[in-house]
Design a protein around this motif. Structure first.
Motif, PDB file in Angstrom:
ATOM      1  N   THR A  52      -0.471  -4.758   7.788  1.00 39.42           N
ATOM      2  CA  THR A  52      -1.777  -4.734   7.140  1.00 39.42           C
ATOM      3  C   THR A  52      -1.672  -5.275   5.717  1.00 39.42           C
ATOM      4  N   GLY A  53      -2.818  -5.601   5.143  1.00 37.06           N
ATOM      5  CA  GLY A  53      -2.839  -6.058   3.761  1.00 37.06           C
ATOM      6  C   GLY A  53      -2.284  -5.016   2.811  1.00 37.06           C
ATOM      7  N   ALA A  54      -2.614  -3.750   3.078  1.00 35.57           N
ATOM      8  CA  ALA A  54      -2.114  -2.668   2.223  1.00 35.57           C
ATOM      9  C   ALA A  54      -0.594  -2.560   2.318  1.00 35.57           C
ATOM     10  N   GLN A  55      -0.055  -2.682   3.528  1.00 35.11           N
ATOM     11  CA  GLN A  55       1.403  -2.637   3.690  1.00 35.11           C
ATOM     12  C   GLN A  55       2.054  -3.796   2.940  1.00 35.11           C
ATOM     13  N   GLN A  56       1.511  -5.000   3.103  1.00 34.46           N
ATOM     14  CA  GLN A  56       2.073  -6.170   2.431  1.00 34.46           C
ATOM     15  C   GLN A  56       2.051  -5.994   0.915  1.00 34.46           C
ATOM     16  N   TYR A 107       1.958  -3.173  -0.891  1.00 38.98           N
ATOM     17  CA  TYR A 107       2.902  -2.149  -1.322  1.00 38.98           C
ATOM     18  C   TYR A 107       4.344  -2.638  -1.171  1.00 38.98           C
ATOM     19  N   LEU A 108       4.617  -3.358  -0.076  1.00 36.93           N
ATOM     20  CA  LEU A 108       5.954  -3.909   0.118  1.00 36.93           C
ATOM     21  C   LEU A 108       6.346  -4.828  -1.023  1.00 36.93           C
ATOM     22  N   HIS A 109       5.422  -5.668  -1.452  1.00 38.39           N
ATOM     23  CA  HIS A 109       5.734  -6.593  -2.545  1.00 38.39           C
ATOM     24  C   HIS A 109       5.969  -5.843  -3.855  1.00 38.39           C
ATOM     25  N   THR A 110       5.227  -4.776  -4.066  1.00 41.89           N
ATOM     26  CA  THR A 110       5.444  -3.951  -5.265  1.00 41.89           C
ATOM     27  C   THR A 110       6.835  -3.330  -5.227  1.00 41.89           C
ATOM     28  N   ALA A 128       5.114  -2.005  12.366  1.00 43.43           N
ATOM     29  CA  ALA A 128       6.268  -1.112  12.490  1.00 43.43           C
ATOM     30  C   ALA A 128       7.400  -1.548  11.563  1.00 43.43           C
ATOM     31  N   GLU A 129       7.661  -2.851  11.503  1.00 44.42           N
ATOM     32  CA  GLU A 129       8.722  -3.352  10.627  1.00 44.42           C
ATOM     33  C   GLU A 129       8.376  -3.099   9.160  1.00 44.42           C
ATOM     34  N   ALA A 130       7.114  -3.314   8.811  1.00 46.82           N
ATOM     35  CA  ALA A 130       6.680  -3.088   7.435  1.00 46.82           C
ATOM     36  C   ALA A 130       6.831  -1.614   7.063  1.00 46.82           C
ATOM     37  N   SER A 131       6.470  -0.730   7.976  1.00 45.88           N
ATOM     38  CA  SER A 131       6.594   0.700   7.711  1.00 45.88           C
ATOM     39  C   SER A 131       8.047   1.086   7.460  1.00 45.88           C
ATOM     40  N   GLN A 132       8.947   0.574   8.288  1.00 45.12           N
ATOM     41  CA  GLN A 132      10.365   0.882   8.120  1.00 45.12           C
ATOM     42  C   GLN A 132      10.891   0.312   6.809  1.00 45.12           C
ATOM     43  N   ARG A 133      10.459  -0.911   6.490  1.00 44.10           N
ATOM     44  CA  ARG A 133      10.910  -1.550   5.239  1.00 44.10           C
ATOM     45  C   ARG A 133      10.394  -0.770   4.033  1.00 44.10           C
ATOM     46  N   ILE A 134       9.151  -0.273   4.116  1.00 44.15           N
ATOM     47  CA  ILE A 134       8.594   0.550   3.040  1.00 44.15           C
ATOM     48  C   ILE A 134       9.451   1.793   2.851  1.00 44.15           C
ATOM     49  N   ASP A 135       9.796   2.459   3.953  1.00 45.28           N
ATOM     50  CA  ASP A 135      10.653   3.648   3.870  1.00 45.28           C
ATOM     51  C   ASP A 135      11.983   3.318   3.196  1.00 45.28           C
ATOM     52  N   ASP A 136      12.583   2.203   3.604  1.00 43.56           N
ATOM     53  CA  ASP A 136      13.874   1.804   3.034  1.00 43.56           C
ATOM     54  C   ASP A 136      13.754   1.531   1.532  1.00 43.56           C
ATOM     55  N   LEU A 137      12.713   0.800   1.150  1.00 39.94           N
ATOM     56  CA  LEU A 137      12.545   0.452  -0.265  1.00 39.94           C
ATOM     57  C   LEU A 137      12.146   1.666  -1.110  1.00 39.94           C
ATOM     58  N   GLN A 138      11.381   2.587  -0.532  1.00 41.42           N
ATOM     59  CA  GLN A 138      11.057   3.818  -1.264  1.00 41.42           C
ATOM     60  C   GLN A 138      12.334   4.590  -1.559  1.00 41.42           C
ATOM     61  N   GLU A 139      13.227   4.634  -0.600  1.00 48.10           N
ATOM     62  CA  GLU A 139      14.519   5.311  -0.784  1.00 48.10           C
ATOM     63  C   GLU A 139      15.296   4.625  -1.911  1.00 48.10           C
ATOM     64  N   LYS A 140      15.335   3.311  -1.863  1.00 43.88           N
ATOM     65  CA  LYS A 140      16.102   2.542  -2.844  1.00 43.88           C
ATOM     66  C   LYS A 140      15.524   2.665  -4.258  1.00 43.88           C
ATOM     67  N   THR A 141      14.187   2.668  -4.372  1.00 41.62           N
ATOM     68  CA  THR A 141      13.543   2.682  -5.687  1.00 41.62           C
ATOM     69  C   THR A 141      13.277   4.091  -6.207  1.00 41.62           C
ATOM     70  N   GLY A 142      13.401   5.097  -5.332  1.00 40.02           N
ATOM     71  CA  GLY A 142      13.111   6.466  -5.758  1.00 40.02           C
ATOM     72  C   GLY A 142      11.636   6.822  -5.649  1.00 40.02           C
ATOM     73  N   ARG A 143      10.826   5.913  -5.135  1.00 40.19           N
ATOM     74  CA  ARG A 143       9.412   6.226  -4.909  1.00 40.19           C
ATOM     75  C   ARG A 143       9.299   7.013  -3.609  1.00 40.19           C
ATOM     76  N   GLY A 144       8.182   7.688  -3.458  1.00 39.48           N
ATOM     77  CA  GLY A 144       7.941   8.393  -2.216  1.00 39.48           C
ATOM     78  C   GLY A 144       8.654   9.729  -2.124  1.00 39.48           C
ATOM     79  N   ARG A 145       9.195  10.192  -3.233  1.00 36.99           N
ATOM     80  CA  ARG A 145       9.877  11.502  -3.201  1.00 36.99           C
ATOM     81  C   ARG A 145       8.888  12.591  -3.410  1.00 36.99           C
TER      82      ARG A 145
END
Length: 69
Positions: free
Chosen positions: A27-31, A33-36, A52-69
């Motif tokens: 989705t546009g929202a996923q894209q 947030y992914l770019h951010t 599904a891939e975007a959701s997984q990538r978001i999870d991975d990047l949130q872990e890496k950046t410390g967001r989503g805690r």
């Protein structure tokens, strides 16, 4: 149970691999947030991800950046 904890028996959270719409384009929202997140993590994001891939990538990047805690 704290609000941030999930009941393991709950069926409200599905693995993105099990989504019926998971193979549709992200989705546009996923894209957006992914770019951010990718910018913060100094990583590239492919443009042709599925939901599904975007959701997984978001999870991975949130872990890496410390967001989503």
């Amino acid at each position: 149970m704290a609000a941030s904890e999930q009941d393991p028996a709950s069926n409200t959270i599905k693995d993105p691999a099990d989504w019926t719409t998971g193979d549709e384009p992200a989705t546009g929202a996923q894209q957006s947030y992914l770019h951010t997140l990718a910018s913060e993590a100094h990583e590239e994001v492919p443009e042709d991800l599925t939901k599904a891939e975007a959701s997984q990538r978001i999870d991975d990047l949130q872990e890496k950046t410390g967001r989503g805690r």
